[in-house]
Write a protein that holds these residues in place. Structure first.
Motif, mmCIF file in Angstrom:
data_model
loop_
_atom_site.group_PDB
_atom_site.id
_atom_site.type_symbol
_atom_site.label_atom_id
_atom_site.label_comp_id
_atom_site.label_asym_id
_atom_site.label_seq_id
_atom_site.Cartn_x
_atom_site.Cartn_y
_atom_site.Cartn_z
ATOM 1 N N ALA A 11 0.741 -1.207 0.060
ATOM 2 C CA ALA A 11 0.029 0.158 0.060
ATOM 3 C C ALA A 11 1.081 1.359 -0.014
ATOM 4 O O ALA A 11 1.844 1.464 0.806
ATOM 5 N N ALA A 12 0.377 2.339 -0.779
ATOM 6 C CA ALA A 12 1.047 3.636 -0.980
ATOM 7 C C ALA A 12 1.290 4.390 0.462
ATOM 8 O O ALA A 12 2.320 4.925 0.815
ATOM 9 N N CYS A 13 0.154 4.091 1.222
ATOM 10 C CA CYS A 13 0.104 4.660 2.344
ATOM 11 C C CYS A 13 0.939 4.186 3.550
ATOM 12 O O CYS A 13 1.412 4.614 4.899
ATOM 13 N N ARG A 14 1.354 2.803 3.479
ATOM 14 C CA ARG A 14 2.243 2.167 4.440
ATOM 15 C C ARG A 14 3.592 2.896 5.208
ATOM 16 O O ARG A 14 3.901 2.650 5.957
ATOM 17 N N GLY A 15 4.024 3.502 3.946
ATOM 18 C CA GLY A 15 5.240 4.349 4.578
ATOM 19 C C GLY A 15 4.871 5.883 5.020
ATOM 20 O O GLY A 15 5.991 6.553 5.125
ATOM 21 N N ALA A 16 3.802 6.105 5.149
ATOM 22 C CA ALA A 16 3.470 7.342 5.742
ATOM 23 C C ALA A 16 4.070 7.722 6.979
ATOM 24 O O ALA A 16 4.241 7.029 7.737
ATOM 25 N N ASP A 17 4.730 9.228 6.869
ATOM 26 C CA ASP A 17 5.438 9.383 8.058
ATOM 27 C C ASP A 17 4.652 9.600 9.487
ATOM 28 O O ASP A 17 5.159 9.336 10.356
ATOM 29 N N HIS A 30 -10.276 14.492 1.886
ATOM 30 C CA HIS A 30 -10.136 14.837 0.458
ATOM 31 C C HIS A 30 -8.751 15.011 0.000
ATOM 32 O O HIS A 30 -8.334 14.553 -1.142
ATOM 33 N N ASP A 31 -7.929 15.482 0.986
ATOM 34 C CA ASP A 31 -6.528 15.830 0.773
ATOM 35 C C ASP A 31 -5.829 14.168 0.911
ATOM 36 O O ASP A 31 -5.066 13.952 0.148
ATOM 37 N N VAL A 32 -6.328 13.744 1.710
ATOM 38 C CA VAL A 32 -5.936 12.280 2.170
ATOM 39 C C VAL A 32 -5.829 11.226 0.918
ATOM 40 O O VAL A 32 -4.885 10.359 0.647
ATOM 41 N N LYS A 33 -6.846 11.612 0.091
ATOM 42 C CA LYS A 33 -7.058 10.888 -0.964
ATOM 43 C C LYS A 33 -6.161 10.670 -2.016
ATOM 44 O O LYS A 33 -5.987 9.760 -2.696
ATOM 45 N N THR A 34 -5.389 11.794 -2.071
ATOM 46 C CA THR A 34 -4.245 11.816 -3.160
ATOM 47 C C THR A 34 -3.252 10.939 -2.886
ATOM 48 O O THR A 34 -2.468 10.418 -3.627
ATOM 49 N N VAL A 35 -3.091 10.290 -1.566
ATOM 50 C CA VAL A 35 -2.054 9.117 -1.184
ATOM 51 C C VAL A 35 -2.509 7.919 -2.167
ATOM 52 O O VAL A 35 -1.683 7.192 -2.446
ATOM 53 N N CYS A 36 -3.740 7.609 -2.310
ATOM 54 C CA CYS A 36 -4.452 6.450 -2.882
ATOM 55 C C CYS A 36 -4.107 6.548 -4.614
ATOM 56 O O CYS A 36 -4.287 5.564 -4.931
ATOM 57 N N MET A 37 -4.051 7.847 -5.057
ATOM 58 C CA MET A 37 -4.072 7.665 -6.475
ATOM 59 C C MET A 37 -2.582 7.161 -7.031
ATOM 60 O O MET A 37 -1.504 7.388 -6.563
ATOM 61 N N GLU A 44 -7.745 -3.500 -3.788
ATOM 62 C CA GLU A 44 -7.939 -4.455 -2.652
ATOM 63 C C GLU A 44 -8.092 -3.897 -1.182
ATOM 64 O O GLU A 44 -9.052 -4.425 -0.374
ATOM 65 N N CYS A 45 -7.695 -2.592 -1.219
ATOM 66 C CA CYS A 45 -7.850 -1.794 0.177
ATOM 67 C C CYS A 45 -9.322 -1.351 0.309
ATOM 68 O O CYS A 45 -9.893 -1.599 1.252
ATOM 69 N N LEU A 46 -10.042 -1.030 -0.912
ATOM 70 C CA LEU A 46 -11.295 -0.587 -0.768
ATOM 71 C C LEU A 46 -12.284 -1.891 -0.684
ATOM 72 O O LEU A 46 -13.181 -1.585 0.036
ATOM 73 N N ALA A 47 -12.006 -2.975 -1.393
ATOM 74 C CA ALA A 47 -12.717 -4.296 -0.912
ATOM 75 C C ALA A 47 -12.630 -4.526 0.487
ATOM 76 O O ALA A 47 -13.633 -4.906 1.097
#
Length: 107
Positions: A11-17, A30-37, A44-47
């Motif tokens: 997951a792209a968010c896994r390495g979030a500081d 809505h700002d956080v959603k950019t991490v998902c792009m 898989e995350c959505l499911a």
């Protein structure tokens, strides 16, 4: 692309500081959603969130409110993983059938 059962590791968010910033409320989501792009395991995350009825944070690029709306619109879905996996497979099959490389090779 096949379904990834080990999606959390990729997951792209896994390495979030600061992971707590991923679980904000209201308009900040809505700002956080950019991490998902562009995340390779967004589906898989959505499911996971839809099947688990997770009511907080942004998962798979959708806010809590957006996921609730999806669940209300499709109350008969018993497995979001199965539905999304099937949809992905069909999309990829259609895409590869009509991709420019394939059209040139066939034509």
């Amino acid at each position: 692309m096949t379904w990834n059962g080990d999606w959390v590791r990729l997951a792209a968010c896994r390495g979030a500081d600061e992971p707590d910033k991923l679980f904000v409320q209201g308009a900040a989501q809505h700002d956080v959603k950019t991490v998902c792009m562009g995340c390779p395991v967004r589906t898989e995350c959505l499911a996971e969130a839809l099947d688990g009825r997770i009511e907080w944070g942004v998962w798979g690029g959708m806010t809590e409110r957006e996921r609730r709306a999806v669940l209300r619109r499709r109350p008969t879905v018993t497995s979001w993983r199965q539905l999304l996996e099937t949809a992905r497979t069909e999309y990829e099959r259609a895409y590869h059938r009509h991709s420019p490389e394939r059209v040139r090779a066939v034509g």
